[in-house]
Scaffold this motif. Structure first.
Motif, short mmCIF file in Angstrom:
data_model
loop_
_atom_site.label_atom_id
_atom_site.label_comp_id
_atom_site.label_asym_id
_atom_site.label_seq_id
_atom_site.Cartn_x
_atom_site.Cartn_y
_atom_site.Cartn_z
N THR A 6 0.85 -1.03 0.00
CA THR A 6 0.24 -0.08 -0.16
C THR A 6 0.91 1.35 -0.05
O THR A 6 0.47 2.52 -0.64
CB THR A 6 -0.71 -0.08 1.13
N ARG A 7 2.09 1.28 0.57
CA ARG A 7 2.91 2.30 0.89
C ARG A 7 3.37 2.66 -0.70
O ARG A 7 3.37 3.82 -1.21
CB ARG A 7 4.08 2.10 1.69
N ALA A 10 0.61 4.16 -2.74
CA ALA A 10 0.54 5.88 -2.27
C ALA A 10 1.44 6.58 -2.76
O ALA A 10 1.15 7.76 -3.13
CB ALA A 10 0.46 5.99 -0.77
N TYR A 11 2.84 6.34 -3.07
CA TYR A 11 3.72 6.90 -3.57
C TYR A 11 3.42 7.01 -5.01
O TYR A 11 3.42 8.26 -5.66
CB TYR A 11 5.01 6.20 -3.48
N LEU A 13 0.61 7.01 -6.43
CA LEU A 13 -0.63 7.85 -6.91
C LEU A 13 -0.30 9.26 -6.52
O LEU A 13 -0.69 10.20 -7.19
CB LEU A 13 -1.65 7.52 -5.76
N ALA A 14 0.75 9.48 -5.69
CA ALA A 14 0.94 10.95 -5.72
C ALA A 14 1.72 11.31 -6.79
O ALA A 14 1.57 12.74 -7.21
CB ALA A 14 1.95 11.12 -4.21
N LEU A 28 4.20 14.05 0.18
CA LEU A 28 4.68 12.91 1.00
C LEU A 28 5.37 12.88 2.11
O LEU A 28 5.47 12.06 3.01
CB LEU A 28 5.05 11.48 0.14
N ALA A 72 -6.55 3.86 -6.72
CA ALA A 72 -6.95 4.97 -5.78
C ALA A 72 -8.22 4.12 -5.16
O ALA A 72 -8.40 4.50 -3.72
CB ALA A 72 -7.34 6.06 -6.76
N LEU A 75 -7.01 1.94 -2.56
CA LEU A 75 -6.33 2.61 -1.25
C LEU A 75 -7.56 3.09 -0.33
O LEU A 75 -7.78 2.89 0.82
CB LEU A 75 -5.51 3.47 -1.55
N ASP A 76 -8.78 3.63 -1.22
CA ASP A 76 -9.99 3.82 -0.49
C ASP A 76 -10.62 2.76 0.33
O ASP A 76 -11.09 2.76 1.38
CB ASP A 76 -10.73 4.37 -1.49
#
Length: 289
Positions: A6-7, A10-11, A13-14, A28, A72, A75-76
């Protein structure tokens, strides 16, 4: 199967949002080199290029666009699952509880008290907290709620499990002095050209963040609304309710995540279905008198 952390997601998606490694790293709160290495490691793991990099720009590949959109949502879903898990486990001092989301007055003309009374008698019941607002469906999807009372077709229930509780006609809510307020009924065509709150259909007018704001807009002559008939009993004295003869009926449903295996939630669904069936039976007997 290759596992994506997940990290890492998230990276990525940023970067996908910023299309700039420096700005993404700043968002981040990390340095840019570790971010670049994490994206490269993710691409190697997936076996596809996610980004097209030049000295001046960053762009998404078709694979990157897919991961941006579906990642996205993933992650949600993880964040929602974490919220519900902590609530079910009694994180903090509150103990296990169930959160029910609904719009103000959206309990189908008083069905909710019977549901709660039936639920309290179930051995799997936990305390119920109410979350009021016009974003009940969003609260359910993002994990702030375990279940929601929603109206079809107004709400999107794609990907949710539902139990139909009741159907009811719709009314037009108008200022007391409106030209249509004295009629026995109106049609949808009669409402053509009338301002409607944003997100509530053609001729949309000003927005309304909650029920109080909506009723104030209607009283001021800035909007009219077509709502479930059960809302009639909650109207202010300066508002009028007129049946809309050709508006499709609304259906009140209890919605919850399809993947849920919570015994407390299953008990709530049973209680809601039983209460709705009893109310329908009473209504049927009264109609025969």
């Amino acid at each position: 199967m290759d596992v994506v952390e997940t990290r890492e997601l998230a990276y990525f998606l940023a970067v996908a949002r910023e299309l700039h490694f420096g700005r993404a790293a700043e968002r981040l709160g990390i340095a840019q080199p570790p971010l670049s290495r994490a994206i490269a490691r993710l691409e190697r793991r997936l076996g596809v290029a996610l980004l097209e990099r030049t000295s001046r720009s960053v762009a998404l590949t078709p694979a990157g666009e897919t991961l941006r959109d579906e990642g996205a949502a993933a992650l949600d879903a993880v964040a929602a699952a974490v919220r519900r898990t902590r609530r079910a486990g009694g994180a903090g001092d509150a103990g296990p509880r169930l959160v029910l989301a609904m719009k103000p007055g959206g309990d189908g003309g008083g069905l909710l008290p019977a549901i709660l009374a039936a639920y309290e008698r179930d051995p799997d019941a936990v305390p119920v907290e109410m979350l009021f607002g016009y974003g009940a469906d969003r609260a359910l999807r993002d994990g702030r709620a375990d279940a929601a009372l929603l109206y079809l077709p107004r709400h999107d229930v794609t990907g949710l499990a539902t139990e139909e509780l009741m159907r009811e006609p719709q009314i037009a809510v108008l200022p007391r002095g409106h030209r249509l307020a004295g009629r026995a009924e109106v049609s949808m065509a009669d409402l053509d050209g009338e301002p409607r709150p944003r997100g509530r259909g053609p001729g949309e007018g000003p927005g309304a963040g909650d029920g109080g704001q909506l009723m104030q807009l209607i009283a001021l002559g800035r909007a009219v609304a077509v709502l479930p008939a059960s809302m009639r009993g909650l109207l202010r004295d300066d508002l009028a309710a007129v049946p809309v003869r050709d508006a499709p009926p609304t259906t009140l449903v209890l919605a919850w995540p399809e993947a849920s295996r919570s015994r407390a939630l299953a008990a709530f669904v049973r209680s809601a279905a039983d209460a709705a069936a009893r109310a329908a039976a009473v209504e049927g007997r009264e109609a025969l008198r």
